[in-house]
Scaffold this active site. Structure first.
Site, PDB file in Angstrom:
ATOM      1  CG  ASP A 272      -1.903  -1.196   1.168  1.00  0.00           C
ATOM      2  OD1 ASP A 272      -2.240  -1.638   0.046  1.00  0.00           O
ATOM      3  OD2 ASP A 272      -2.311  -1.699   2.240  1.00  0.00           O
TER       4      ASP A 272
ATOM      5  CG  HIS B 278      -4.490  -5.171   1.978  1.00  0.00           C
ATOM      6  ND1 HIS B 278      -3.818  -4.111   1.419  1.00  0.00           N
ATOM      7  CD2 HIS B 278      -4.587  -6.107   0.998  1.00  0.00           C
ATOM      8  CE1 HIS B 278      -3.527  -4.404   0.161  1.00  0.00           C
ATOM      9  NE2 HIS B 278      -3.988  -5.595  -0.116  1.00  0.00           N
TER      10      HIS B 278
HETATM   11  N1  LIG Z   1      -2.059  -9.010   0.881  1.00  0.00           N
HETATM   12  C1  LIG Z   1      -1.858  -8.488  -0.304  1.00  0.00           C
HETATM   13  O1  LIG Z   1      -1.373  -7.372  -0.409  1.00  0.00           O
HETATM   14  C2  LIG Z   1      -2.202  -9.243  -1.542  1.00  0.00           C
HETATM   15  C3  LIG Z   1      -2.910 -10.399  -1.458  1.00  0.00           C
HETATM   16  N2  LIG Z   1      -3.164 -11.145  -2.570  1.00  0.00           N
HETATM   17  C4  LIG Z   1      -3.891 -12.396  -2.373  1.00  0.00           C
HETATM   18  O2  LIG Z   1      -2.993 -13.475  -2.577  1.00  0.00           O
HETATM   19  C5  LIG Z   1      -3.728 -14.640  -2.957  1.00  0.00           C
HETATM   20  C6  LIG Z   1      -3.072 -15.306  -4.164  1.00  0.00           C
HETATM   21  O3  LIG Z   1      -3.186 -14.477  -5.294  1.00  0.00           O
HETATM   22  P1  LIG Z   1      -2.655 -14.987  -6.718  1.00  0.00           P
HETATM   23  O4  LIG Z   1      -1.322 -15.597  -6.563  1.00  0.00           O
HETATM   24  O5  LIG Z   1      -2.846 -13.882  -7.682  1.00  0.00           O
HETATM   25  O6  LIG Z   1      -3.732 -16.127  -7.030  1.00  0.00           O
HETATM   26  P2  LIG Z   1      -3.570 -17.347  -8.064  1.00  0.00           P
HETATM   27  O7  LIG Z   1      -4.947 -17.883  -8.296  1.00  0.00           O
HETATM   28  O8  LIG Z   1      -2.734 -16.978  -9.222  1.00  0.00           O
HETATM   29  O9  LIG Z   1      -2.739 -18.426  -7.217  1.00  0.00           O
HETATM   30  C7  LIG Z   1      -3.204 -19.085  -6.089  1.00  0.00           C
HETATM   31  C8  LIG Z   1      -2.589 -20.468  -6.068  1.00  0.00           C
HETATM   32  O10 LIG Z   1      -2.944 -21.074  -4.825  1.00  0.00           O
HETATM   33  C9  LIG Z   1      -3.063 -22.452  -5.106  1.00  0.00           C
HETATM   34  N3  LIG Z   1      -3.771 -23.149  -4.019  1.00  0.00           N
HETATM   35  C10 LIG Z   1      -5.088 -23.190  -3.765  1.00  0.00           C
HETATM   36  N4  LIG Z   1      -5.320 -23.962  -2.684  1.00  0.00           N
HETATM   37  C11 LIG Z   1      -4.111 -24.394  -2.255  1.00  0.00           C
HETATM   38  C12 LIG Z   1      -3.693 -25.230  -1.191  1.00  0.00           C
HETATM   39  N5  LIG Z   1      -4.572 -25.774  -0.342  1.00  0.00           N
HETATM   40  N6  LIG Z   1      -2.374 -25.475  -1.052  1.00  0.00           N
HETATM   41  C13 LIG Z   1      -1.465 -24.939  -1.900  1.00  0.00           C
HETATM   42  N7  LIG Z   1      -1.823 -24.141  -2.923  1.00  0.00           N
HETATM   43  C14 LIG Z   1      -3.124 -23.881  -3.103  1.00  0.00           C
HETATM   44  C15 LIG Z   1      -3.813 -22.478  -6.436  1.00  0.00           C
HETATM   45  O11 LIG Z   1      -3.721 -23.762  -7.060  1.00  0.00           O
HETATM   46  C16 LIG Z   1      -3.086 -21.388  -7.187  1.00  0.00           C
HETATM   47  O12 LIG Z   1      -1.988 -21.894  -7.918  1.00  0.00           O
HETATM   48  C17 LIG Z   1      -5.167 -14.158  -3.171  1.00  0.00           C
HETATM   49  O13 LIG Z   1      -5.941 -14.449  -2.027  1.00  0.00           O
HETATM   50  C18 LIG Z   1      -5.003 -12.664  -3.346  1.00  0.00           C
HETATM   51  O14 LIG Z   1      -6.176 -11.954  -3.012  1.00  0.00           O
HETATM   52  C19 LIG Z   1      -2.729 -10.767  -3.804  1.00  0.00           C
HETATM   53  C20 LIG Z   1      -2.030  -9.600  -3.955  1.00  0.00           C
HETATM   54  C21 LIG Z   1      -1.740  -8.728  -2.846  1.00  0.00           C
HETATM   55  O1  LIG Z   2      -6.731  -6.206  -4.651  1.00  0.00           O
HETATM   56  C1  LIG Z   2      -6.584  -7.421  -4.476  1.00  0.00           C
HETATM   57  O2  LIG Z   2      -7.527  -8.253  -4.435  1.00  0.00           O
HETATM   58  C2  LIG Z   2      -5.196  -7.942  -4.289  1.00  0.00           C
HETATM   59  C3  LIG Z   2      -4.562  -7.083  -3.286  1.00  0.00           C
HETATM   60  O3  LIG Z   2      -4.755  -7.233  -2.110  1.00  0.00           O
HETATM   61  C4  LIG Z   2      -3.890  -5.878  -3.769  1.00  0.00           C
HETATM   62  O4  LIG Z   2      -3.440  -5.830  -4.921  1.00  0.00           O
HETATM   63  O5  LIG Z   2      -3.797  -4.930  -2.974  1.00  0.00           O
END
Ligand SMILES: NC(=O)C1=CN([C@@H]2O[C@H](COP(=O)(O)OP(=O)(O)OC[C@H]3O[C@@H](n4cnc5c(N)ncnc54)[C@H](O)[C@@H]3O)[C@@H](O)[C@H]2O)C=CC1
Ligand SMILES: O=C([O-])CC(=O)C(=O)O
Length: 314
Positions: free
Chosen positions: A153, A180
């Site tokens: 952020d 967040h």
């Molecule tokens: N805190 C933050 O600032 C941010 C949080 N996120 C969050 O991060 C998470 C992941 O986002 P992406 O990588 O873009 O999603 P994505 O869909 O590309 O990847 C998620 C992966 O998790 C795997 N997965 C699902 N269940 C699983 C399990 N039980 N064990 C191991 N792997 C498993 C899926 O097969 C997939 O490969 C989302 O919840 C997203 O909202 C994303 C960006 C920023």
């Molecule tokens: O916006 C979302 O869902 C993923 C995230 O947390 C970010 O990019 O800040």
């Protein structure tokens, strides 16, 4: 252990997980193990091998392994959790809570079994509540379970300020507190360009627009991508936190940590300024806040508490 290379396991081999793994390896911060579900084992192995084959070209020494077997994560120094579903346009991060809570519980059991001394860094959304879930499920002390939001952020805020002033991002600092979500709290009063307070450099209405864009920064990317959420900046943010811990840097970094009275909150995970070092969370920094800042933080904490109400672990 001696001089053995550090080891970071990244759970979830999707957009954020794979990007994080590649950045960790490129920076030679550690060996990396990427874990996904058994149905995704081959693609996960494929991504890891593809990254490894970039190492001679880029000249980095790091082992990168793809797997669905948690035995391969044994004795990790850090485990990063990115597993779970991401939002699509029209959804809020909070809509992910039920699915991702179950995933947090199952992956945490495995992490703890094989790396009882690791520090866990959570990315999965809604990240404040998911970090709380991992904390409860792991039984780890609070200094070894932290969540990522503030680096990202703040990075968004710094990007927009640097664009506004036509300055290097390197000279812009900021601080974003709270959950967040769209009511996170960018602290303009503690933000500077080259040591000069931003309030003296940018007109009030422009600063307000930057704050608003920062709050909706995740949604802006979700709408542009159309089928997933941000991953380059989130991965870079995770790597900054991991580096601070792996190298015991004692960096001042905003992180989601367990509060026990700090800022007037008790028993919740929320983004606040911290010092991150070899022990994970080394210290929480308590800033003086104005009444307006306090009430903005209160509002943001209320949103996190509302999500926590639906957790089965609560
Ligand atoms: N805190 C933050 O600032 C941010 C949080 N996120 C969050 O991060 C998470 C992941 O986002 P992406 O990588 O873009 O999603 P994505 O869909 O590309 O990847 C998620 C992966 O998790 C795997 N997965 C699902 N269940 C699983 C399990 N039980 N064990 C191991 N792997 C498993 C899926 O097969 C997939 O490969 C989302 O919840 C997203 O909202 C994303 C960006 C920023
Ligand atoms: O916006 C979302 O869902 C993923 C995230 O947390 C970010 O990019 O800040």
């Amino acid at each position: 252990m001696g001089n053995r290379r550090k080891k970071v396991s990244v759970i979830g081999a999707g957009f954020t997980g794979a990007t994080t793994a590649f950045l960790l390896a490129q920076k030679e911060l550690s060996d990396v193990v990427i874990v996904d579900i058994p149905q995704m084992e081959n693609p996960t192995k494929g991504k890891a091998l593809d990254m490894l084959e970039a190492s001679p070209v880029q000249g980095f020494d790091a082992n990168i392994t793809g797997t669905s077997n948690y035995e391969d994560t044994a004795e990790s120094d850090i485990v990063v959790i990115t597993a779970g579903i991401a939002r699509k346009p029209g959804m809020s991060r909070d809509d992910l809570v039920q699915t991702n809570e179950k995933i947090m519980r199952s992956v945490t059991k495995e992490i703890v079994k094989y790396s009882p001394d690791c520090t866990i860094v959570v990315l999965t959304n809604p990240v404040d509540a998911m970090t709380y879930t991992v904390f409860k499920e792991s039984g780890f002390p609070k200094h070894r379970v932290i969540g990522q939001s503030g680096v990202l952020d703040t990075a968004r805020f710094r990007t927009f300020v640097a664009q506004e002033l036509n300055l290097s991002v390197k000279d812009v600092t900021g601080f974003v507190l709270g959950g967040h979500g769209d009511d996170m709290v960018p602290l303009v009063r503690y933000s500077y360009a080259g040591g000069i307070p931003l309030e003296t450099l940018i007109p009030k209405d422009r600063l307000e627009a930057i704050v608003e864009r920062t709050r909706k920064g995740g949604g802006e990317i979700v709408n542009l991508l159309g089928n997933g959420s941000a991953y380059y900046a989130p991965a870079a943010s995770l790597v900054e936190m991991a580096e601070a811990i792996l190298k015991d840097q004692r960096r001042v970094i905003p992180a989601i940590v367990y509060l026990e009275g700090e800022y007037g909150f008790d028993g919740i995970y929320l983004g606040v300024p911290t010092i991150l070092g070899g022990n994970g969370l080394e210290q929480i920094i308590e800033l003086e806040l104005t009444e307006d800042e306090k009430s903005a933080l209160e509002k943001s904490a209320e949103s996190v508490k509302n999500v926590m109400k639906v957790l089965s672990s609560n």
